[in-house]
Design a protein around this motif. Sequence first.
Motif, short mmCIF file in Angstrom:
data_model
loop_
_atom_site.label_atom_id
_atom_site.label_comp_id
_atom_site.label_asym_id
_atom_site.label_seq_id
_atom_site.Cartn_x
_atom_site.Cartn_y
_atom_site.Cartn_z
N THR A 1 0.83 -1.19 0.00
CA THR A 1 0.00 0.00 0.00
C THR A 1 0.87 1.25 0.00
O THR A 1 2.00 1.22 0.49
N GLU B 1 -3.00 5.27 -0.26
CA GLU B 1 -4.14 5.64 -1.09
C GLU B 1 -4.73 4.44 -1.82
O GLU B 1 -5.91 4.40 -2.10
N LYS B 2 -3.88 3.47 -2.13
CA LYS B 2 -4.30 2.26 -2.82
C LYS B 2 -3.69 1.05 -2.12
O LYS B 2 -2.63 1.15 -1.51
N VAL C 1 -2.61 -2.86 -3.22
CA VAL C 1 -2.40 -3.77 -4.33
C VAL C 1 -2.27 -5.17 -3.78
O VAL C 1 -1.47 -5.42 -2.88
N ILE D 1 -5.89 -3.80 -7.83
CA ILE D 1 -5.47 -2.52 -7.28
C ILE D 1 -6.71 -1.78 -6.81
O ILE D 1 -7.54 -1.38 -7.62
N GLN D 2 -6.83 -1.62 -5.50
CA GLN D 2 -8.02 -1.02 -4.92
C GLN D 2 -7.73 0.40 -4.45
O GLN D 2 -6.80 0.63 -3.68
N ASP D 3 -8.53 1.34 -4.92
CA ASP D 3 -8.45 2.73 -4.49
C ASP D 3 -9.22 2.84 -3.17
O ASP D 3 -10.40 2.52 -3.12
N LEU D 4 -8.56 3.27 -2.11
CA LEU D 4 -9.20 3.33 -0.80
C LEU D 4 -10.20 4.47 -0.68
O LEU D 4 -11.13 4.38 0.11
N GLU E 1 -13.06 3.16 -3.44
CA GLU E 1 -13.21 1.71 -3.43
C GLU E 1 -13.27 1.09 -4.82
O GLU E 1 -13.68 -0.05 -4.99
N SER E 2 -12.88 1.85 -5.86
CA SER E 2 -12.83 1.27 -7.20
C SER E 2 -11.66 0.28 -7.27
O SER E 2 -10.70 0.38 -6.49
N VAL E 3 -11.76 -0.68 -8.17
CA VAL E 3 -10.74 -1.71 -8.30
C VAL E 3 -10.36 -1.85 -9.77
O VAL E 3 -11.22 -1.87 -10.65
#
Length: 188
Positions: A154, A157-158, A160, A170-173, A176-178
């Motif tokens: 991490t 912010e993301k 992985v 890869i998740q955007d915190l 929450e998009s992946v």
Amino acid sequence: YYERSANGSMEYYSLSEQLKIKPLGSNVLYSIHTDSSFVYFQGEKTIYRYDGKKAQTLSFEYMIDASAVLHSILFVASRESGLFMLNGSMFVRVPGSEMLLNKKVVSLLPFSRNKVLIVTAFDGAYLYDGVTVVPFATGIDDFLKSNQVFCAATNGEKVVYGTVQRGLAIQDLADESVMFVNIFSGLQ
């Protein structure tokens, strides 16, 4: 380690003898961590703590699956015993980490303020909030549980997640998009 000598060349210094690590056998080192005071070397059932002058061997009763220095604390995880933190020279069980028994922890990551994200190979993610360990809903739990996670990282912010056969998630915190990166999207 290497150190520059007076003539400008680099000289190699081994810590193996001081750490009492045998060059062969079961004393393989899996991870190296640092904090402001120590360097930690993780073996199979041992943590070697080095302060720059002397080394201390800290034995752990079980096989260590993962370790990390997070929020200035050394954490170790074992499927046989759960999650522990180093307090002085003693390993203390993290409250609530019994739920990690028989689960292989592959990564321990800093998460938010003083929290620890615990990523397992087949059982999703968990969060230690300083009080107890609870399951952490990622939104891709089924993907993580069915695709053998072997590593995670991490940047705050993301997150992985690396899987054995299905590439990266890869998740955007923040939202929450992946994004999935695998052989179908160009990953070798």
